[in-house]
Design an enzyme around this catalytic site. Structure first.
Site, PDB file in Angstrom:
ATOM      1  N   LYS A 191      -0.196  -4.776   8.922  1.00  0.00           N
ATOM      2  CA  LYS A 191       1.187  -4.330   8.501  1.00  0.00           C
ATOM      3  C   LYS A 191       1.951  -3.385   9.680  1.00  0.00           C
ATOM      4  O   LYS A 191       1.335  -2.479  10.013  1.00  0.00           O
ATOM      5  CB  LYS A 191       1.016  -3.576   7.266  1.00  0.00           C
ATOM      6  CG  LYS A 191       2.153  -3.052   6.773  1.00  0.00           C
ATOM      7  CD  LYS A 191       2.208  -2.746   5.145  1.00  0.00           C
ATOM      8  CE  LYS A 191       3.360  -2.249   4.489  1.00  0.00           C
ATOM      9  NZ  LYS A 191       3.584  -0.921   4.907  1.00  0.00           N
TER      10      LYS A 191
ATOM     11  N   GLN B 255      -7.096  -1.356   3.419  1.00  0.00           N
ATOM     12  CA  GLN B 255      -6.292  -1.178   4.581  1.00  0.00           C
ATOM     13  C   GLN B 255      -7.150  -0.177   5.315  1.00  0.00           C
ATOM     14  O   GLN B 255      -7.087   0.950   4.948  1.00  0.00           O
ATOM     15  CB  GLN B 255      -4.848  -0.940   4.257  1.00  0.00           C
ATOM     16  CG  GLN B 255      -4.128  -0.722   5.455  1.00  0.00           C
ATOM     17  CD  GLN B 255      -2.585   0.011   5.492  1.00  0.00           C
ATOM     18  OE1 GLN B 255      -2.383   0.966   4.979  1.00  0.00           O
ATOM     19  NE2 GLN B 255      -1.698  -0.862   5.431  1.00  0.00           N
TER      20      GLN B 255
ATOM     21  N   CYS C  34       2.278   3.697   9.907  1.00  0.00           N
ATOM     22  CA  CYS C  34       2.205   5.077   9.112  1.00  0.00           C
ATOM     23  C   CYS C  34       2.928   6.000  10.087  1.00  0.00           C
ATOM     24  O   CYS C  34       2.569   6.077  11.203  1.00  0.00           O
ATOM     25  CB  CYS C  34       0.583   5.501   9.078  1.00  0.00           C
ATOM     26  SG  CYS C  34       0.864   7.185   8.182  1.00  0.00           S
TER      27      CYS C  34
ATOM     28  N   ASN D  92       9.217  -6.925   4.259  1.00  0.00           N
ATOM     29  CA  ASN D  92       8.966  -5.624   3.534  1.00  0.00           C
ATOM     30  C   ASN D  92      10.100  -4.805   3.700  1.00  0.00           C
ATOM     31  O   ASN D  92      10.412  -4.717   5.091  1.00  0.00           O
ATOM     32  CB  ASN D  92       7.771  -5.104   3.601  1.00  0.00           C
ATOM     33  CG  ASN D  92       7.331  -3.706   3.160  1.00  0.00           C
ATOM     34  OD1 ASN D  92       7.184  -2.848   3.970  1.00  0.00           O
ATOM     35  ND2 ASN D  92       7.756  -3.719   1.975  1.00  0.00           N
TER      36      ASN D  92
ATOM     37  N   PRO E 295       0.643  -1.235   0.009  1.00  0.00           N
ATOM     38  CA  PRO E 295      -0.126   0.094   0.049  1.00  0.00           C
ATOM     39  C   PRO E 295       0.745   1.242  -0.130  1.00  0.00           C
ATOM     40  O   PRO E 295       1.858   1.472   0.836  1.00  0.00           O
ATOM     41  CB  PRO E 295      -0.931   0.043   1.423  1.00  0.00           C
ATOM     42  CG  PRO E 295       0.279  -0.897   2.311  1.00  0.00           C
ATOM     43  CD  PRO E 295       0.966  -1.610   1.324  1.00  0.00           C
ATOM     44  N   MET E 296       0.562   2.207  -1.050  1.00  0.00           N
ATOM     45  CA  MET E 296       1.463   3.400  -0.885  1.00  0.00           C
ATOM     46  C   MET E 296       0.561   4.541  -1.102  1.00  0.00           C
ATOM     47  O   MET E 296       0.226   4.980  -2.436  1.00  0.00           O
ATOM     48  CB  MET E 296       2.422   3.422  -1.851  1.00  0.00           C
ATOM     49  CG  MET E 296       3.521   2.348  -1.570  1.00  0.00           C
ATOM     50  SD  MET E 296       4.865   1.956  -2.739  1.00  0.00           S
ATOM     51  CE  MET E 296       5.908   3.103  -1.962  1.00  0.00           C
TER      52      MET E 296
HETATM   53  C1  LIG Z   1       4.648   7.235  -0.697  1.00  0.00           C
HETATM   54  C2  LIG Z   1       4.341   6.060   0.498  1.00  0.00           C
HETATM   55  C3  LIG Z   1       3.286   5.977   0.859  1.00  0.00           C
HETATM   56  C4  LIG Z   1       2.856   4.781   1.602  1.00  0.00           C
HETATM   57  N1  LIG Z   1       1.630   4.637   2.105  1.00  0.00           N
HETATM   58  C5  LIG Z   1       1.469   3.590   2.905  1.00  0.00           C
HETATM   59  C6  LIG Z   1      -0.050   3.149   3.556  1.00  0.00           C
HETATM   60  O1  LIG Z   1      -1.053   3.812   2.970  1.00  0.00           O
HETATM   61  N2  LIG Z   1       0.046   2.143   4.105  1.00  0.00           N
HETATM   62  C7  LIG Z   1       0.915   1.294   4.823  1.00  0.00           C
HETATM   63  O2  LIG Z   1       0.880   0.547   5.535  1.00  0.00           O
HETATM   64  N3  LIG Z   1       2.167   1.788   4.188  1.00  0.00           N
HETATM   65  C8  LIG Z   1       2.455   2.638   3.414  1.00  0.00           C
HETATM   66  N4  LIG Z   1       3.782   2.961   3.005  1.00  0.00           N
HETATM   67  C9  LIG Z   1       4.811   1.989   3.272  1.00  0.00           C
HETATM   68  C10 LIG Z   1       4.898   1.171   2.272  1.00  0.00           C
HETATM   69  O3  LIG Z   1       3.915   0.128   2.136  1.00  0.00           O
HETATM   70  C11 LIG Z   1       6.368   0.129   2.512  1.00  0.00           C
HETATM   71  O4  LIG Z   1       6.012  -0.429   3.624  1.00  0.00           O
HETATM   72  C12 LIG Z   1       7.579   1.097   2.366  1.00  0.00           C
HETATM   73  O5  LIG Z   1       7.576   2.025   1.291  1.00  0.00           O
HETATM   74  C13 LIG Z   1       8.944   0.141   2.435  1.00  0.00           C
HETATM   75  O6  LIG Z   1       8.709  -0.844   1.269  1.00  0.00           O
HETATM   76  P1  LIG Z   1       9.596  -0.526  -0.043  1.00  0.00           P
HETATM   77  O7  LIG Z   1      11.167  -0.180   0.619  1.00  0.00           O
HETATM   78  O8  LIG Z   1       9.529  -1.869  -0.928  1.00  0.00           O
HETATM   79  O9  LIG Z   1       9.150   0.585  -0.773  1.00  0.00           O
HETATM   80  C14 LIG Z   1       4.165   4.079   2.045  1.00  0.00           C
HETATM   81  C15 LIG Z   1       5.263   4.263   1.685  1.00  0.00           C
HETATM   82  C16 LIG Z   1       5.511   5.195   0.573  1.00  0.00           C
HETATM   83  C17 LIG Z   1       6.798   5.753   0.186  1.00  0.00           C
END
Ligand SMILES: Cc1cc2nc3c(=O)[nH]c(=O)nc-3n(C[C@H](O)[C@H](O)[C@H](O)COP(=O)(O)O)c2cc1C
Length: 382
Positions: free
Chosen positions: A157, A86, A116, A217, A7-8
């Site tokens: 998460k 989520q 978050c 992750n 989720p991002m």
């Molecule tokens: C722009 C952005 C938005 C994100 N939004 C969420 C979110 O809505 N919910 C969540 O559980 N994690 C969120 N995350 C965290 C990511 O899901 C993930 O845990 C984190 O980017 C690390 O993984 P990666 O290194 O593969 O990007 C967000 C991360 C980024 C960079």
């Protein structure tokens, strides 16, 4: 091995989920990618929606559908990948009521956000702030678990902690005791922000305490990162975030290179839990902007190191049509004034791998007009 799309908020939305789950093996990502019949052609097993914030009310259906339009198509992306909604909040009763509605609407499970780092969210006791209160985490998971039908999975998460990771085990145990069926662990504390490294070896510590399936992750940008994350965490399943946005063939490449392990990966201690190497960077305040995830102030706040120039797994010739389909969806769903930003955000990550995206990013940096961007795409200059 399960590969989940992270989720991002503000980045990996409906349009990009749809686009990244359209990638197929045979487009250059490695023929083994589509090997097993049960694996989706994109290599992705499941997506998680951006968080839906629950503050003081039972949200109407349209609020869930706004964040997760896949609820209109059986809870799946248009190519059929299940999506799990989520929720983010801190009130067990409200979260339970909203989880029940989300399940009724057809979400493939309910995921709870305990990670978050946004100040506004943490001030209200939500997201990573909950990692200081495992007892409340337990009450939230239990209430949500009770509220949704047994067939609907409840997952969580989490990060490793807020300021430090000393309660990570307590949090994982609380989630398990509450009745969740899976935990994705973003292997950093809130204080770490998005600063590398990710402490995958701490997930192995959690695996020693809980029986639930864990998913590793954080900082998985390459096949080699995936291999190392699996070895350090002992998890075969991975969640991919920025790495998949930067390199849309990554999931298929991981599947091609890392065949399903026959048995759970034995956990080999990489370093002692409290050794200096495990604690590097702990307790330092985040250098990243504390804006809400996905609305970070600077374009490079969470893109990681640029200029690594590793070859991508799909040629640019295959990315360009994906940009086109992405743009079409953005045009349908995103307010006009935000459209250019969406495309530029994706290019911003793509330029880690694609020199063509760097050229495009430089060319479009100052353009905020959706028509200009559309014309640029039509000209095929991507
Ligand atoms: C722009 C952005 C938005 C994100 N939004 C969420 C979110 O809505 N919910 C969540 O559980 N994690 C969120 N995350 C965290 C990511 O899901 C993930 O845990 C984190 O980017 C690390 O993984 P990666 O290194 O593969 O990007 C967000 C991360 C980024 C960079």
């Amino acid at each position: 091995m399960q590969l989940l799309l992270a989720p991002m908020e503000g980045l990996l939305d409906f349009a990009l989920r749809d686009t990244l789950t359209r990638v197929e093996a045979g487009q250059g990502a490695g023929a083994a990618g589509g090997g097993a019949a049960h694996v989706h052609p994109s290599g992705i097993d499941r997506c998680v929606s951006e968080f839906i914030r629950i503050t003081d009310t039972l949200l109407p259906a349209r609020a869930f559908i706004r964040t997760m339009p896949e609820l209109r198509t059986g809870g799946r992306t248009l190519t059929g990948v299940p999506v799990r909604g989520q929720l983010l909040g801190s009130d067990p009763t409200l979260l339970a009521e909203n989880a029940s509605r989300l399940a009724e609407l057809g979400s493939h499970g309910v995921d709870l956000n305990f990670g978050c780092p946004a100040k506004v969210v943490n001030r209200h006791g939500g997201g990573s702030a909950l990692l200081d209160d495992p007892e409340l985490i337990h009450r939230i998971v239990s209430a949500v678990r009770r509220a949704v039908p047994a067939a609907v999975p409840v997952s969580a998460k989490m990060r490793l902690g807020f300021n430090d990771d000393h309660r990570a085990e307590d949090c994982a145990l609380a989630i398990e005791a509450g009745g969740a069926s899976e935990i994705v662990v973003h292997a950093r504390t809130k204080a770490h922000g998005y600063r590398p490294p990710a402490y995958w070896e701490r997930i192995a510590d959690l695996r020693a305490e809980v029986k639930l399936p864990l998913v590793a992750n954080g900082e998985i940008w390459t096949v080699d990162d995936a291999r190392r994350a699996q070895a350090a965490s002992g998890c075969s399943s991975l969640m991919l975030g920025r790495g998949m946005v930067a390199d849309p063939g990554l999931a298929l490449a991981i599947r091609a290179a890392l065949p399903e392990p026959a048995a759970p990966i034995p956990v080999e201690p990489i370093c002692e839990r409290n050794s200096p190497s495990a604690l590097v960077g702990y307790g330092l305040s985040a250098t990243q902007p504390a804006a809400i995830e996905g609305r970070a102030g600077s374009a490079t706040a969470f893109t990681g190191q640029l200029g690594t120039h590793l070859p991508p797994h799909l040629p640019w010739a295959h990315i360009h049509p994906l940009l086109g389909s992405f743009w079409a969806l953005v045009g349908q769903r995103v307010e006009r004034r935000h459209r250019a930003g969406r495309l530029k955000q994706w290019l911003n990550l793509l330029r880690r791998r694609y020199p063509e995206a760097q050229v495009a990013f430089d060319e479009l940096r100052t353009t905020n007009d959706a028509d200009d961007l559309g014309a640029w795409l039509l000209r095929g200059r991507g």
